[in-house]
Design a protein around this motif. Structure first.
Motif, PDB file in Angstrom:
ATOM      1  N   PHE A   1     -33.444  39.294  32.445  1.00  0.00           N
ATOM      2  CA  PHE A   1     -34.183  39.441  31.211  1.00  0.00           C
ATOM      3  C   PHE A   1     -34.121  38.272  30.418  1.00  0.00           C
ATOM      4  CE2 PHE A   1     -34.475  44.285  31.469  1.00  0.00           C
ATOM      5  CZ  PHE A   1     -35.813  44.162  32.446  1.00  0.00           C
ATOM      6  N   PHE A   2     -32.513  37.907  30.270  1.00  0.00           N
ATOM      7  CA  PHE A   2     -31.992  36.601  29.435  1.00  0.00           C
ATOM      8  C   PHE A   2     -32.483  35.438  29.988  1.00  0.00           C
ATOM      9  CE2 PHE A   2     -28.840  33.348  29.186  1.00  0.00           C
ATOM     10  CZ  PHE A   2     -28.864  33.033  27.729  1.00  0.00           C
ATOM     11  N   LEU A   3     -32.292  35.221  31.358  1.00  0.00           N
ATOM     12  CA  LEU A   3     -32.868  34.077  31.937  1.00  0.00           C
ATOM     13  C   LEU A   3     -34.326  33.593  31.988  1.00  0.00           C
ATOM     14  CD1 LEU A   3     -30.477  33.944  35.029  1.00  0.00           C
ATOM     15  CD2 LEU A   3     -30.520  32.437  32.913  1.00  0.00           C
ATOM     16  N   ASN A   4     -35.067  34.954  31.990  1.00  0.00           N
ATOM     17  CA  ASN A   4     -36.657  34.888  31.805  1.00  0.00           C
ATOM     18  C   ASN A   4     -36.805  34.222  30.559  1.00  0.00           C
ATOM     19  OD1 ASN A   4     -39.245  35.251  33.117  1.00  0.00           O
ATOM     20  ND2 ASN A   4     -39.343  36.870  31.568  1.00  0.00           N
TER      21      ASN A   4
ATOM     22  N   GLU B   1     -32.986  23.914  37.102  1.00  0.00           N
ATOM     23  CA  GLU B   1     -31.508  24.760  37.331  1.00  0.00           C
ATOM     24  C   GLU B   1     -31.671  26.082  36.725  1.00  0.00           C
ATOM     25  OE1 GLU B   1     -26.859  23.920  37.555  1.00  0.00           O
ATOM     26  OE2 GLU B   1     -28.039  22.628  36.325  1.00  0.00           O
ATOM     27  N   ILE B   2     -32.126  26.233  35.433  1.00  0.00           N
ATOM     28  CA  ILE B   2     -32.538  27.598  34.997  1.00  0.00           C
ATOM     29  C   ILE B   2     -33.178  28.360  35.604  1.00  0.00           C
ATOM     30  CG2 ILE B   2     -33.054  28.818  33.006  1.00  0.00           C
ATOM     31  CD1 ILE B   2     -30.385  27.711  32.678  1.00  0.00           C
TER      32      ILE B   2
ATOM     33  N   ALA C   1     -31.451  35.598  40.062  1.00  0.00           N
ATOM     34  CA  ALA C   1     -31.258  36.796  39.295  1.00  0.00           C
ATOM     35  C   ALA C   1     -32.402  37.950  39.663  1.00  0.00           C
ATOM     36  CB  ALA C   1     -31.035  36.460  38.025  1.00  0.00           C
ATOM     37  N   LYS C   2     -33.573  37.468  39.957  1.00  0.00           N
ATOM     38  CA  LYS C   2     -34.709  38.315  40.283  1.00  0.00           C
ATOM     39  C   LYS C   2     -34.444  38.819  41.751  1.00  0.00           C
ATOM     40  CE  LYS C   2     -38.205  36.380  37.454  1.00  0.00           C
ATOM     41  NZ  LYS C   2     -39.668  35.954  37.563  1.00  0.00           N
ATOM     42  N   THR C   3     -33.679  38.369  42.502  1.00  0.00           N
ATOM     43  CA  THR C   3     -33.854  38.579  44.015  1.00  0.00           C
ATOM     44  C   THR C   3     -32.580  39.617  43.969  1.00  0.00           C
ATOM     45  OG1 THR C   3     -34.293  36.607  44.727  1.00  0.00           O
ATOM     46  CG2 THR C   3     -33.029  37.697  46.266  1.00  0.00           C
TER      47      THR C   3
ATOM     48  N   ASN D   1     -22.015  30.505  35.498  1.00  0.00           N
ATOM     49  CA  ASN D   1     -22.953  29.938  34.646  1.00  0.00           C
ATOM     50  C   ASN D   1     -23.302  29.798  33.253  1.00  0.00           C
ATOM     51  OD1 ASN D   1     -24.253  28.766  37.566  1.00  0.00           O
ATOM     52  ND2 ASN D   1     -24.236  31.205  37.873  1.00  0.00           N
ATOM     53  N   LYS D   2     -22.228  30.869  32.731  1.00  0.00           N
ATOM     54  CA  LYS D   2     -22.409  31.074  31.177  1.00  0.00           C
ATOM     55  C   LYS D   2     -22.472  29.899  30.088  1.00  0.00           C
ATOM     56  CE  LYS D   2     -20.701  33.786  27.455  1.00  0.00           C
ATOM     57  NZ  LYS D   2     -19.606  34.901  27.050  1.00  0.00           N
ATOM     58  N   ASP D   3     -21.612  28.985  30.709  1.00  0.00           N
ATOM     59  CA  ASP D   3     -21.381  27.561  30.044  1.00  0.00           C
ATOM     60  C   ASP D   3     -22.615  26.824  29.979  1.00  0.00           C
ATOM     61  OD1 ASP D   3     -18.825  28.580  29.122  1.00  0.00           O
ATOM     62  OD2 ASP D   3     -17.711  27.295  30.548  1.00  0.00           O
ATOM     63  N   LYS D   4     -23.177  26.861  31.147  1.00  0.00           N
ATOM     64  CA  LYS D   4     -24.666  25.972  31.242  1.00  0.00           C
ATOM     65  C   LYS D   4     -25.549  26.568  30.424  1.00  0.00           C
ATOM     66  CE  LYS D   4     -23.785  24.281  35.990  1.00  0.00           C
ATOM     67  NZ  LYS D   4     -24.281  24.227  37.350  1.00  0.00           N
ATOM     68  N   TRP D   5     -25.773  27.965  30.352  1.00  0.00           N
ATOM     69  CA  TRP D   5     -26.725  28.629  29.677  1.00  0.00           C
ATOM     70  C   TRP D   5     -26.656  28.432  28.232  1.00  0.00           C
ATOM     71  CZ3 TRP D   5     -25.872  33.820  32.627  1.00  0.00           C
ATOM     72  CH2 TRP D   5     -26.392  33.518  34.171  1.00  0.00           C
ATOM     73  N   THR D   6     -25.326  28.592  27.829  1.00  0.00           N
ATOM     74  CA  THR D   6     -24.938  28.204  26.255  1.00  0.00           C
ATOM     75  C   THR D   6     -25.344  26.854  25.911  1.00  0.00           C
ATOM     76  OG1 THR D   6     -23.200  29.794  26.517  1.00  0.00           O
ATOM     77  CG2 THR D   6     -23.268  28.206  24.829  1.00  0.00           C
ATOM     78  N   THR D   7     -25.080  25.808  26.803  1.00  0.00           N
ATOM     79  CA  THR D   7     -25.266  24.265  26.635  1.00  0.00           C
ATOM     80  C   THR D   7     -26.962  24.237  26.453  1.00  0.00           C
ATOM     81  OG1 THR D   7     -23.403  23.727  27.662  1.00  0.00           O
ATOM     82  CG2 THR D   7     -25.354  22.157  27.452  1.00  0.00           C
TER      83      THR D   7
END
Length: 321
Positions: free
Chosen positions: A57-60, A38-39, A46-48, A10-16
């Protein structure tokens, strides 16, 4: 799934998404909301499975930034109406050109059916248009004023009545989309058969050009936006039938919102069509060149705003490499 694999997937989506929030890439509010959903799904995952991890922490932080961005956009109401017509709607509508094409083809098919049926069945025109209208038009033809129907009512009353009726038809085409699209197709069927029968009737009487140059002064916009309203109904039905990666209820909500935006976009055009029918069409004595100019200008306006302009905006908003 191991955390490293989840990040890699999923790194590419997060970067976008980060680039969007940093305004390195432009995107409309609806697409931003979709990315936000989606995020937040990734954050829940990730929390689960990776609690207290750097990924969580990054996604939050990313989700929090997105939340602020979305609601900041929603609070900007100063030029909301202008932004809707100029960018928000056309950008969204680009993604529904497929439904527009389907609505156009369905409508065109039933117009052809109306023409063929009128040509092969003598009483078909009467069954579609009604004896009263056909008899009245035949009387008008005998009195050398075949388009008299557009002159019998007061200008403003005709403008108001036609506009309200057309908006009602558009709302029906949209709302009936909830019947899995069958209701919307029925509205397109009914109007397509009427148009095909109507035009055949005048061509059969040797008044083809007279009918085209008169009726399509207002009919170009009126018929076009009925097809666009049919597109709105298909968007609603598509959200219900084909949710894709979204939960069905979320997909349905998106279909309703986007379909409603499409219907709202047609209202000014129905007002223009009503004005033309109420105030302009009645002047059957106008020269052919003027009637042709109005028809072509109306068609150009519809094609530009609903087809060309959304494509231009989409290309403009694509990220540059």
């Amino acid at each position: 799934m191991r955390e490293a694999a989840f990040v890699k997937q999923n790194k590419d989506k997060w970067t976008t998404f980060e680039n969007v929030l940093a305004k390195k890439t432009e995107i409309n509010p609806d697409e931003l909301s979709d990315l936000y959903i989606e995020i937040t799904d990734h954050l829940s995952y990730a929390k689960t499975f990776y609690p207290q991890s750097n990924t969580e922490f990054f996604l939050n932080a990313l989700a929090g930034q997105a939340h602020r961005q979305i609601y900041k956009t929603k609070r900007e109401s100063k030029n909301r109406i202008v932004r809707f017509w100029k960018t928000e709607f056309p950008t969204m509508f680009y993604h529904h050109h497929r439904e527009l094409l389907i609505a156009f083809l369905v409508f065109g098919f039933f117009v052809a059916v109306g023409v063929f049926s009128s040509a092969s069945q003598g009483d078909f025109v009467r069954s579609i248009l009604g004896d009263g209208y056909v008899n009245m038009t035949l009387d008008n033809i005998e009195n050398n004023d075949p388009m008299k129907v557009y002159k019998e009512q007061g200008e403003f009353n005709m403008f108001l009545g036609i506009t309200i009726n057309n908006i009602r038809v558009a709302l029906m085409a949209f709302v009936y989309g909830i019947l899995l699209g069958v209701g919307t197709i029925y509205v397109l069927l009914r109007n397509g058969l009427m148009l095909g029968s109507f035009q055949y009737f005048f061509f059969e009487k040797g008044l083809g050009w007279e009918s085209v140059r008169t009726i399509w002064i207002h009919g170009t916009i009126e018929i076009s936006v009925i097809i666009i309203a049919g597109c709105a109904g298909l968007v609603l039905a598509n959200g219900l039938l084909f949710p894709g990666t979204y939960p069905r209820i979320e997909s349905f909500k998106m279909g309703v919102v986007n379909g409603l935006k499409i219907v709202v976009s047609t209202i000014p055009f129905f007002v223009i069509a009503g004005f033309l029918e109420g105030f302009i069409t009645r002047h059957t004595e106008m020269p052919d060149w003027l009637a042709i100019f109005i028809i072509l200008a109306s068609l150009s306006l519809i094609i530009f705003y609903y087809i060309i302009y959304p494509i231009q905006l989409h290309k403009k908003n694509q990220p540059h490499e």
